[in-house]
Scaffold this motif. Sequence first.
Motif, PDB file in Angstrom:
ATOM      1  N   ALA A  49       0.835  -1.204   0.000  1.00  0.00           N
ATOM      2  CA  ALA A  49       0.000   0.000   0.000  1.00  0.00           C
ATOM      3  C   ALA A  49       0.870   1.255   0.000  1.00  0.00           C
ATOM      4  CB  ALA A  49      -0.933  -0.002   1.210  1.00  0.00           C
ATOM      5  N   LEU A  50       1.945   1.257   0.786  1.00  0.00           N
ATOM      6  CA  LEU A  50       2.854   2.403   0.819  1.00  0.00           C
ATOM      7  C   LEU A  50       3.530   2.616  -0.529  1.00  0.00           C
ATOM      8  CD1 LEU A  50       4.557   2.003   4.304  1.00  0.00           C
ATOM      9  CD2 LEU A  50       3.106   3.888   3.569  1.00  0.00           C
ATOM     10  N   ASP A  51       3.859   1.502  -1.202  1.00  0.00           N
ATOM     11  CA  ASP A  51       4.526   1.605  -2.499  1.00  0.00           C
ATOM     12  C   ASP A  51       3.659   2.291  -3.549  1.00  0.00           C
ATOM     13  OD1 ASP A  51       6.904   0.488  -1.743  1.00  0.00           O
ATOM     14  OD2 ASP A  51       6.406  -1.527  -2.408  1.00  0.00           O
ATOM     15  N   ARG A  52       2.370   2.316  -3.344  1.00  0.00           N
ATOM     16  CA  ARG A  52       1.472   2.891  -4.353  1.00  0.00           C
ATOM     17  C   ARG A  52       1.395   4.409  -4.306  1.00  0.00           C
ATOM     18  NH1 ARG A  52      -3.502  -1.325  -5.072  1.00  0.00           N
ATOM     19  NH2 ARG A  52      -2.189  -3.157  -5.307  1.00  0.00           N
ATOM     20  N   THR A  53       1.920   5.005  -3.285  1.00  0.00           N
ATOM     21  CA  THR A  53       1.887   6.461  -3.228  1.00  0.00           C
ATOM     22  C   THR A  53       3.156   7.020  -3.852  1.00  0.00           C
ATOM     23  OG1 THR A  53       1.579   8.396  -1.871  1.00  0.00           O
ATOM     24  CG2 THR A  53       2.834   6.626  -0.878  1.00  0.00           C
ATOM     25  N   GLN A  54       2.999   7.998  -4.686  1.00  0.00           N
ATOM     26  CA  GLN A  54       4.135   8.581  -5.393  1.00  0.00           C
ATOM     27  C   GLN A  54       4.068  10.096  -5.378  1.00  0.00           C
ATOM     28  OE1 GLN A  54       4.985   6.958  -9.225  1.00  0.00           O
ATOM     29  NE2 GLN A  54       4.000   5.033  -8.741  1.00  0.00           N
ATOM     30  N   HIS A  55       3.444  10.655  -4.366  1.00  0.00           N
ATOM     31  CA  HIS A  55       3.212  12.090  -4.351  1.00  0.00           C
ATOM     32  C   HIS A  55       4.508  12.896  -4.494  1.00  0.00           C
ATOM     33  CE1 HIS A  55       1.413  15.911  -3.578  1.00  0.00           C
ATOM     34  NE2 HIS A  55       2.290  16.125  -2.616  1.00  0.00           N
ATOM     35  N   LEU A  56       5.498  12.637  -3.660  1.00  0.00           N
ATOM     36  CA  LEU A  56       6.736  13.408  -3.711  1.00  0.00           C
ATOM     37  C   LEU A  56       7.423  13.238  -5.061  1.00  0.00           C
ATOM     38  CD1 LEU A  56       8.809  15.252  -2.396  1.00  0.00           C
ATOM     39  CD2 LEU A  56       9.843  13.240  -1.345  1.00  0.00           C
ATOM     40  N   ARG A  57       7.464  12.022  -5.548  1.00  0.00           N
ATOM     41  CA  ARG A  57       8.092  11.780  -6.855  1.00  0.00           C
ATOM     42  C   ARG A  57       7.362  12.549  -7.954  1.00  0.00           C
ATOM     43  NH1 ARG A  57       9.170   9.042 -11.415  1.00  0.00           N
ATOM     44  NH2 ARG A  57      11.272   8.258 -11.576  1.00  0.00           N
ATOM     45  N   ASN A  58       6.042  12.541  -7.924  1.00  0.00           N
ATOM     46  CA  ASN A  58       5.266  13.267  -8.932  1.00  0.00           C
ATOM     47  C   ASN A  58       5.547  14.769  -8.869  1.00  0.00           C
ATOM     48  OD1 ASN A  58       4.137  10.914  -9.880  1.00  0.00           O
ATOM     49  ND2 ASN A  58       2.273  11.117  -8.673  1.00  0.00           N
ATOM     50  N   LEU A  59       5.669  15.305  -7.666  1.00  0.00           N
ATOM     51  CA  LEU A  59       5.997  16.725  -7.539  1.00  0.00           C
ATOM     52  C   LEU A  59       7.375  17.025  -8.139  1.00  0.00           C
ATOM     53  CD1 LEU A  59       4.752  17.615  -3.941  1.00  0.00           C
ATOM     54  CD2 LEU A  59       3.783  18.390  -6.115  1.00  0.00           C
ATOM     55  N   LEU A  60       8.330  16.145  -7.898  1.00  0.00           N
ATOM     56  CA  LEU A  60       9.669  16.344  -8.448  1.00  0.00           C
ATOM     57  C   LEU A  60       9.658  16.235  -9.967  1.00  0.00           C
ATOM     58  CD1 LEU A  60      11.733  14.417  -5.789  1.00  0.00           C
ATOM     59  CD2 LEU A  60      11.910  16.856  -6.314  1.00  0.00           C
ATOM     60  N   VAL A  61       8.902  15.300 -10.495  1.00  0.00           N
ATOM     61  CA  VAL A  61       8.805  15.157 -11.952  1.00  0.00           C
ATOM     62  C   VAL A  61       8.189  16.421 -12.547  1.00  0.00           C
ATOM     63  CG1 VAL A  61       7.660  13.879 -13.808  1.00  0.00           C
ATOM     64  CG2 VAL A  61       8.805  12.638 -11.957  1.00  0.00           C
ATOM     65  N   ARG A  62       7.153  16.955 -11.918  1.00  0.00           N
ATOM     66  CA  ARG A  62       6.532  18.200 -12.401  1.00  0.00           C
ATOM     67  C   ARG A  62       7.510  19.366 -12.363  1.00  0.00           C
ATOM     68  NH1 ARG A  62       1.334  17.718  -8.846  1.00  0.00           N
ATOM     69  NH2 ARG A  62       0.505  15.857  -9.776  1.00  0.00           N
ATOM     70  N   CYS A  73      17.364   7.993  -5.353  1.00  0.00           N
ATOM     71  CA  CYS A  73      16.437   7.857  -4.222  1.00  0.00           C
ATOM     72  C   CYS A  73      15.070   7.346  -4.644  1.00  0.00           C
ATOM     73  CB  CYS A  73      16.317   9.170  -3.474  1.00  0.00           C
ATOM     74  SG  CYS A  73      15.884  10.577  -4.496  1.00  0.00           S
ATOM     75  N   ARG A  74      15.011   6.615  -5.706  1.00  0.00           N
ATOM     76  CA  ARG A  74      13.734   6.153  -6.259  1.00  0.00           C
ATOM     77  C   ARG A  74      12.909   5.347  -5.260  1.00  0.00           C
ATOM     78  NH1 ARG A  74      11.403   5.878 -11.069  1.00  0.00           N
ATOM     79  NH2 ARG A  74      10.070   4.115 -11.537  1.00  0.00           N
ATOM     80  N   THR A  75      13.465   4.321  -4.661  1.00  0.00           N
ATOM     81  CA  THR A  75      12.702   3.479  -3.735  1.00  0.00           C
ATOM     82  C   THR A  75      12.188   4.289  -2.558  1.00  0.00           C
ATOM     83  OG1 THR A  75      13.994   1.556  -4.370  1.00  0.00           O
ATOM     84  CG2 THR A  75      12.821   1.433  -2.278  1.00  0.00           C
ATOM     85  N   GLU A  76      13.055   5.118  -2.002  1.00  0.00           N
ATOM     86  CA  GLU A  76      12.657   5.913  -0.846  1.00  0.00           C
ATOM     87  C   GLU A  76      11.561   6.910  -1.211  1.00  0.00           C
ATOM     88  OE1 GLU A  76      16.427   4.051  -0.176  1.00  0.00           O
ATOM     89  OE2 GLU A  76      15.777   5.370  -1.770  1.00  0.00           O
ATOM     90  N   LEU A  77      11.635   7.496  -2.411  1.00  0.00           N
ATOM     91  CA  LEU A  77      10.604   8.433  -2.824  1.00  0.00           C
ATOM     92  C   LEU A  77       9.260   7.742  -2.963  1.00  0.00           C
ATOM     93  CD1 LEU A  77      12.416  10.632  -5.461  1.00  0.00           C
ATOM     94  CD2 LEU A  77      11.545  11.339  -3.261  1.00  0.00           C
ATOM     95  N   LEU A  78       9.278   6.537  -3.497  1.00  0.00           N
ATOM     96  CA  LEU A  78       8.017   5.824  -3.666  1.00  0.00           C
ATOM     97  C   LEU A  78       7.365   5.547  -2.321  1.00  0.00           C
ATOM     98  CD1 LEU A  78       8.959   3.370  -6.542  1.00  0.00           C
ATOM     99  CD2 LEU A  78       7.508   5.397  -6.663  1.00  0.00           C
ATOM    100  N   ARG A  79       8.154   5.444  -1.285  1.00  0.00           N
ATOM    101  CA  ARG A  79       7.614   5.217   0.058  1.00  0.00           C
ATOM    102  C   ARG A  79       7.417   6.533   0.810  1.00  0.00           C
ATOM    103  NH1 ARG A  79       7.670   0.048   2.020  1.00  0.00           N
ATOM    104  NH2 ARG A  79       8.715  -1.438   0.697  1.00  0.00           N
ATOM    105  N   THR A  80       7.646   7.637   0.139  1.00  0.00           N
ATOM    106  CA  THR A  80       7.593   8.978   0.738  1.00  0.00           C
ATOM    107  C   THR A  80       8.407   9.060   2.021  1.00  0.00           C
ATOM    108  OG1 THR A  80       5.515   8.619   1.925  1.00  0.00           O
ATOM    109  CG2 THR A  80       5.353   9.531  -0.307  1.00  0.00           C
TER     110      THR A  80
END
Length: 194
Positions: A49-62, A73-80
């Motif tokens: 369930a935690l892996d499904r959140t990508q809010h911080l990564r999406n903000l960085l991509v934007r 830091c991909r794995t850590e970002l996916l876990r916020t």
Amino acid sequence: MRPDRTMTRKVQADIARDQLNQALSLAGMKVREDGKVATVKRARTDSEALDRTQHLRNLLVRRDAHDAVLAYCRTELLRTDFYEAVFEAIKGLGSRIRQMTKTEGDGYGLIDATMCGKEPVLAINNLNTRTDRDEQLGVANLAKGLFSAFRNPVAHEPRLEWQMSEQDALDVLGTLSLIHRRIDAATVRTVSTP
């Protein structure tokens, strides 16, 4: 969660949606960006369930974050996990500089050895004018500051005593992106010895 109700607080609504979707994923549901509930493959564990959140990564991509920041830091970002994301991304900057310059060292000392002085090994521009030299020193100081302010405390303080907010993580990772973009155009120079 409807867009017409969240427009004035989009960032907060996105965070709330991500947190809600973590819990809903355990029941096989999620709230889409249009505010409607949809079915998804059910998460079987809290980690999934935690892996499904990508809010911080999406903000960085934007924000068009540099690929090197996202890669380290991909794995850590996916876990916020802001604490680990910043720690890994700053370590990644050091690793990239060591690889480019074939220089040993870490942190503040690595930046001094590679980006400082009259003839830096890693030159982000041609260093011909005062402005060029000031830019070189400024980017070196930014990198030193990130190591001193964020990497060192994380490396030496217990996690419970050193917190990182999402906004701070975004700012640090944005600054790292700026440094990586300057390094993209850098030249590794042979330093003349007296």
